[in-house]
Design a protein around this motif. Structure first.
Motif, mmCIF file in Angstrom:
data_model
loop_
_atom_site.group_PDB
_atom_site.id
_atom_site.type_symbol
_atom_site.label_atom_id
_atom_site.label_comp_id
_atom_site.label_asym_id
_atom_site.label_seq_id
_atom_site.Cartn_x
_atom_site.Cartn_y
_atom_site.Cartn_z
ATOM 1 N N PHE A 297 0.835 -1.199 0.000
ATOM 2 C CA PHE A 297 0.000 0.000 0.000
ATOM 3 C C PHE A 297 0.872 1.252 0.000
ATOM 4 N N ASP A 298 1.895 1.254 0.819
ATOM 5 C CA ASP A 298 2.790 2.407 0.917
ATOM 6 C C ASP A 298 3.507 2.655 -0.405
ATOM 7 N N ALA A 299 3.971 1.590 -1.042
ATOM 8 C CA ALA A 299 4.682 1.733 -2.313
ATOM 9 C C ALA A 299 3.754 2.259 -3.399
ATOM 10 N N ASP A 300 2.539 1.721 -3.457
ATOM 11 C CA ASP A 300 1.563 2.187 -4.452
ATOM 12 C C ASP A 300 1.247 3.666 -4.251
ATOM 13 N N PHE A 301 1.001 4.039 -3.008
ATOM 14 C CA PHE A 301 0.629 5.429 -2.721
ATOM 15 C C PHE A 301 1.787 6.383 -3.016
ATOM 16 N N ALA A 302 3.001 5.971 -2.693
ATOM 17 C CA ALA A 302 4.164 6.834 -2.932
ATOM 18 C C ALA A 302 4.293 7.158 -4.417
ATOM 19 N N VAL A 303 4.155 6.135 -5.267
ATOM 20 C CA VAL A 303 4.275 6.354 -6.712
ATOM 21 C C VAL A 303 3.057 7.118 -7.241
ATOM 22 N N MET A 304 1.860 6.669 -6.860
ATOM 23 C CA MET A 304 0.639 7.275 -7.381
ATOM 24 C C MET A 304 0.531 8.752 -7.027
ATOM 25 N N SER A 305 0.826 9.105 -5.790
ATOM 26 C CA SER A 305 0.662 10.500 -5.369
ATOM 27 C C SER A 305 1.602 11.419 -6.131
ATOM 28 N N ILE A 306 2.833 10.983 -6.350
ATOM 29 C CA ILE A 306 3.786 11.799 -7.115
ATOM 30 C C ILE A 306 3.271 12.026 -8.532
ATOM 31 N N GLU A 307 2.807 10.946 -9.165
ATOM 32 C CA GLU A 307 2.357 11.055 -10.551
ATOM 33 C C GLU A 307 1.075 11.875 -10.668
ATOM 34 N N LEU A 308 0.140 11.700 -9.756
ATOM 35 C CA LEU A 308 -1.124 12.432 -9.866
ATOM 36 C C LEU A 308 -0.947 13.921 -9.573
ATOM 37 N N VAL A 309 -0.104 14.257 -8.632
ATOM 38 C CA VAL A 309 0.169 15.678 -8.381
ATOM 39 C C VAL A 309 0.814 16.303 -9.616
ATOM 40 N N ALA A 310 1.749 15.586 -10.234
ATOM 41 C CA ALA A 310 2.387 16.094 -11.451
ATOM 42 C C ALA A 310 1.359 16.226 -12.578
ATOM 43 N N LEU A 311 0.440 15.279 -12.681
ATOM 44 C CA LEU A 311 -0.604 15.348 -13.705
ATOM 45 C C LEU A 311 -1.493 16.570 -13.479
ATOM 46 N N VAL A 312 -1.900 16.807 -12.254
ATOM 47 C CA VAL A 312 -2.766 17.959 -11.967
ATOM 48 C C VAL A 312 -2.040 19.261 -12.305
ATOM 49 N N LYS A 313 -0.775 19.344 -11.982
ATOM 50 C CA LYS A 313 0.006 20.538 -12.337
ATOM 51 C C LYS A 313 0.044 20.731 -13.847
ATOM 52 N N ALA A 314 0.236 19.634 -14.573
ATOM 53 C CA ALA A 314 0.286 19.707 -16.037
ATOM 54 C C ALA A 314 -1.073 20.123 -16.600
ATOM 55 N N LEU A 315 -2.145 19.609 -16.033
ATOM 56 C CA LEU A 315 -3.488 19.986 -16.477
ATOM 57 C C LEU A 315 -3.751 21.470 -16.226
ATOM 58 N N LEU A 316 -3.349 21.947 -15.071
ATOM 59 C CA LEU A 316 -3.537 23.369 -14.775
ATOM 60 C C LEU A 316 -2.788 24.239 -15.784
ATOM 61 N N GLN A 317 -1.570 23.838 -16.101
ATOM 62 C CA GLN A 317 -0.802 24.586 -17.087
ATOM 63 C C GLN A 317 -1.487 24.541 -18.451
#
Length: 305
Positions: free
Chosen positions: A273-293
């Motif tokens: 669970f920790d490994a999944d969340f660590a990877v997912m959270s980094i990628e989703l935050v980066a995706l949201v930033k890219a979408l905002l841009q």
């Protein structure tokens, strides 16, 4: 666990609680199962599962939380059947009509009697807070369920200044421009699905498994329709459907991201669970930033209040 949908919110001030302090506040409102007369119960549970104890799971600077909802299943058809039996009895035995107020009272009594016998259905609502970016990402396709979770969080914290994340450029307008041939932002490519509307309450045209540059797709634009949903892929790693409310739906992660979590060689469910969340959270935050841009940045919170 990997999110399947995103409802996006921005914090209007810094989120300063540590994982421990947040967990302490959530633990004051834990989930409790429905009692005999409860239609619904909602409360916090450890996001990492039944074997976990922490009400907050922290990784990569983000804070995962989870609320559990339990609802009694009491179909309206069953209630109405019991009500009709009572009404029929009154008509045949007393020979009188039943007024609206008495009818509602009888219905309430039936629900009261049936609730202890009703089955319960449970579900979990996940979200994570990204304090550095002042973001809250809720794993829900439903605006109401996302708001329910935020309301519960506000109640637990005493206050939470968060508003829907709104882009400067209207999503429907930008998605329509991209379908007309305007270049997409860096790292984004079109998928094979879109939805068109001519107005808010007008008919909907859905296109699936098609080349979005095809003439039949362009014909809907020429007829004055706009894109209300559009399938996109980001960095060849995350596939999703963006809608005109700036909500992200039907997230799908490529194997390369799933394997990143597996590369940490987790040995227990908690470690996985920790490994999944660590990877997912980094990628989703980066995706949201890219979408905002891609959509011209975020509207300032003050403009939404």
């Amino acid at each position: 666990m990997w999110f399947k949908n995103l409802r996006l919110y921005q914090l209007t001030e810094d989120f300063t609680l540590s994982a421990e302090a947040l967990a302490d506040k959530l633990s004051q409102a834990p989930f409790q199962p429905c009692g005999s007369q409860d239609l619904m119960r909602y409360g916090w549970v450890p996001p990492a599962g039944a074997d976990a104890q922490d009400y907050v799971h922290a990784a990569s600077g983000c804070l995962m939380i989870c609320a559990k909802r339990q609802e009694k299943i009491l179909p309206s058809a069953v209630v109405n059947e019991h009500l009709e039996e009572k009404l029929s009895h009154i008509r045949s035995e007393e020979g009188r009509p039943v007024g609206r107020k008495e009818r509602q009272t009888m219905k309430d009594e039936i629900i009261f009697d049936l609730l202890p016998k009703a089955f319960s259905k449970s579900s979990r609502d996940y979200a994570f807070i990204a304090p550095r970016e002042r973001l809250i990402l809720v794993n829900s396709s439903s605006a109401k369920k996302a708001e329910d979770l935020l309301s519960q969080l506000r109640e637990s914290l005493g206050t939470l200044k968060a508003v829907p994340l709104t882009p400067q450029q209207a999503p429907a307008q930008m998605m329509t421009h991209w379908l007309r041939g305007e270049p997409l932002p860096t790292d984004f490519v079109l998928g094979e699905e879109c939805e068109f509307q001519a107005g808010k309450d007008s008919r909907v045209v859905r296109c699936k498994n098609v080349d979005l540059s095809a003439p039949e797709v362009a014909s809907h634009l020429e007829a004055g329709m706009f894109a209300s949903k559009l399938a996109l892929t980001w960095k060849e790693a995350i596939h999703f459907v963006m809608d005109d409310q700036f909500a992200v739906k039907r997230l799908k992660f490529e194997d390369q991201l799933l394997e990143q979590a597996g590369d940490r060689n987790p040995e227990t469910a908690q470690e996985a669970f920790d490994a999944d969340f660590a990877v997912m959270s980094i990628e989703l935050v980066a995706l949201v930033k890219a979408l905002l841009q891609a959509f011209g940045g975020a509207v300032e919170p003050e403009a939404l209040m």
